[in-house]
Structures are given as structure tokens and as C-alpha cells.
Design an enzyme around this catalytic site. Sequence first.
Site, mmCIF file in Angstrom:
data_model
loop_
_atom_site.group_PDB
_atom_site.id
_atom_site.type_symbol
_atom_site.label_atom_id
_atom_site.label_comp_id
_atom_site.label_asym_id
_atom_site.label_seq_id
_atom_site.Cartn_x
_atom_site.Cartn_y
_atom_site.Cartn_z
ATOM 1 N N LYS A 10 4.520 -11.991 -4.571
ATOM 2 C CA LYS A 10 3.676 -12.257 -5.764
ATOM 3 C C LYS A 10 4.163 -11.414 -6.930
ATOM 4 O O LYS A 10 4.846 -10.405 -6.736
ATOM 5 C CB LYS A 10 2.199 -11.938 -5.490
ATOM 6 C CG LYS A 10 1.876 -10.512 -5.010
ATOM 7 C CD LYS A 10 1.791 -9.440 -6.072
ATOM 8 C CE LYS A 10 1.453 -8.065 -5.514
ATOM 9 N NZ LYS A 10 1.736 -6.957 -6.404
ATOM 10 N N ASP A 133 -4.488 -6.323 -1.169
ATOM 11 C CA ASP A 133 -3.868 -7.578 -1.630
ATOM 12 C C ASP A 133 -3.858 -8.656 -0.549
ATOM 13 O O ASP A 133 -3.471 -9.802 -0.833
ATOM 14 C CB ASP A 133 -2.402 -7.336 -2.030
ATOM 15 C CG ASP A 133 -2.265 -6.601 -3.350
ATOM 16 O OD1 ASP A 133 -3.284 -6.472 -4.056
ATOM 17 O OD2 ASP A 133 -1.153 -6.156 -3.663
HETATM 18 O O1 C5P Z 1 -5.098 -1.408 -0.056
HETATM 19 P P1 C5P Z 1 -3.717 -0.899 0.149
HETATM 20 O O2 C5P Z 1 -3.539 -0.269 1.524
HETATM 21 O O3 C5P Z 1 -2.639 -1.883 -0.143
HETATM 22 O O4 C5P Z 1 -3.538 0.270 -0.899
HETATM 23 C C1 C5P Z 1 -2.548 1.267 -0.810
HETATM 24 C C2 C5P Z 1 -3.017 2.479 -1.589
HETATM 25 O O5 C5P Z 1 -3.050 2.178 -2.982
HETATM 26 C C3 C5P Z 1 -4.431 2.929 -1.257
HETATM 27 O O6 C5P Z 1 -4.433 3.832 -0.179
HETATM 28 C C4 C5P Z 1 -4.884 3.580 -2.544
HETATM 29 O O7 C5P Z 1 -4.378 4.892 -2.620
HETATM 30 C C5 C5P Z 1 -4.183 2.765 -3.607
HETATM 31 N N1 C5P Z 1 -5.045 1.716 -4.182
HETATM 32 C C6 C5P Z 1 -6.051 2.069 -5.061
HETATM 33 N N2 C5P Z 1 -6.849 1.095 -5.598
HETATM 34 C C7 C5P Z 1 -6.646 -0.207 -5.307
HETATM 35 C C8 C5P Z 1 -5.628 -0.586 -4.415
HETATM 36 C C9 C5P Z 1 -4.840 0.406 -3.873
HETATM 37 O O8 C5P Z 1 -6.248 3.247 -5.354
HETATM 38 N N3 C5P Z 1 -7.426 -1.120 -5.866
#
Ligand code: C5P
Length: 281
Positions: A10, A133
Site C-alpha cells: 500500500k 494496518d
Molecule cells: O500496529 P503496529 O504493530 O503495526 O505498530 C507498530 C508500532 O508503531 C507500534 O508499536 C507503535 O509504536 C507505533 N504506532 C503508533 N500509532 C499507530 C500505529 C503504530 O504509535 N497508530
Amino acid sequence: MQLRVLAPAKVNLYLRVLGRRQDGYHELITLMQPVDLCDELVISREGQGLRFTCDDPSLQRDNLVERAARAWFQAAALRPRVHLHLVKRVPVGAGLGGGSSDAAATLLGLNALYDGLLSPQRLYELACGLGSDVPFFLGGVTALCRGRGEVVEPWPEFPLLDYVLVNPGFRVSTAWVYDQLDLPWTKLPEVNRIYRLQSQCGPLPAGLLANDLAEVTKRAHPEVGELEGALAACGALGSLMSGSGPTVFGVFADQESARRAARRLGRRRGWWVRACRGIQA
Ligand code: C5P
């Protein structure tokens, strides 16, 4: 029995961070479009337990495919008997959502292989537990995503754009980028602006491309700014870093000009370059 599932990358055409939340995540509004650059997952119902293989040896153990598969089998109350083979084409740690898309493809593929055992709502809940995501990739269409990214509002009328992706050859940690952000608490006029853009469907609505994470990544890696300049010099209508980066995409007027630009930019040593198109599942 075997199934092949494509896991598209994406791009984030728009990403505003509205504030930090109590749970450590950030509140977002982002417009994402899937593109026709895809990993490929081959799922076979065979053997005992869960076996994972990948053509890219750098992929870490306990990656999102294995985690998604374990979550699916646990929710289905079944003992795993599966081999998952991943062909990796989307760069890792690149801001293109490759790992999240692989996780969604695993959930969808297993569910198809087991005759739709879990409900769409249960798949959504599992997706939320795997990453912010992942729910977007369950839908496979352009969408405006809010909350920490998991509140997905499909926007299927949004034009499918022609892109060139340029990756400078290093990885960026999403958690690190969010951690470096220093933001005011609300950007409400910005939120209203993205909703107004919904009524404007040209090839690239004016003033759309924006990413709050770009500042942070560019500060640490000035090369990201150089990629934007290189895309502009090759005729991009606009260019922007995707997600937490470091991949930068350029939007082009048509497929031919995107391909021409990709050929020129591909001559640069150390840069990974691909022309691609927005897709609709
Ligand atoms: O959700 P995901 O594991 O992909 O996110 C990776 C990291 O990115 C999270 O641990 C967080 O530190 C950060 N993040 C965030 N806010 C979001 C998405 C991700 O702070 N909306």
C-alpha cells in the site's frame, strides 16, 4: 489442498497524526491505496503443526505470517496442519505495509481453505490484534483509516493512480518514527479537509499528499528528501514518503510516464525502483 494468495503493498496518500493515546499508539487519519506490487503466499494443508518457509532469509522468525496463522488456528480451535510459503517482493521495513498485508493474506487464505470457518467480524478482531494496518488489508480497497488505523472506511470511488516507488535500500522502524514525533494535540481543520477532498475526484486531488511522519524520517535520513526531488525531476505530479518510510512514491499522469521514470531512476545504484498501479480487490 493448496491455495495461492496475493498480498499487495500500500501507499499512504495522506497521513496525519492527531495525537498520542493512553495505550501508547497514535490517533491517525490516513488514506491508503493498495498497489499491484504483491508478496505471494502459498498455503498447503499438509503435515503436522505449522511450517513456515520464505525465499527471503532475512525475514525474522516469529514474523507476522506465523503469528497470524497461530491466531487463526487458535480462534478456530483446530490443531495446525499447514505449510505456509512466502515469496517476498515487497521490501521489508519500507513503509509499504508488506508484513501487515502478509498477515491479512494468511487470515483470508486459511479461512478460504477451511470453508469460511471464521466470520468476517472474527477475522477483523484477529487482524486488529496483529497490527494497526492489518484490518485495511482485509478489505483490499482504497480506504480512509482512523483510530490507530484499524477503523476502515472504504473509499472505492477514489481513482486508481499510477506510481513509481523508490526505496533507498535501508529499513526504518515504525515504532521509532512514532516515538520521535513531537506534535500538537489536534488538527481538526486538517481532518475536515480530507473529507472535503472526497467530492474532488481528479487524477490527484490538489493538496492531498501529506505525511506527518516524513519530517521525522527525513531528519534521520536526508536521502528521503533526495528521493522526492529525483521523482519530481522525472515528471511526478507529486511525491511523498509512504507510512513511516523510507520508501517514497511519485504519482504519475499515466502508466507510460511512470514506466519511463522507473527506467531512469532504476539506473541509480542502491535504489530499489518499481512502477506500479493502484488496485481494487
Ligand atoms: O500496529 P503496529 O504493530 O503495526 O505498530 C507498530 C508500532 O508503531 C507500534 O508499536 C507503535 O509504536 C507505533 N504506532 C503508533 N500509532 C499507530 C500505529 C503504530 O504509535 N497508530
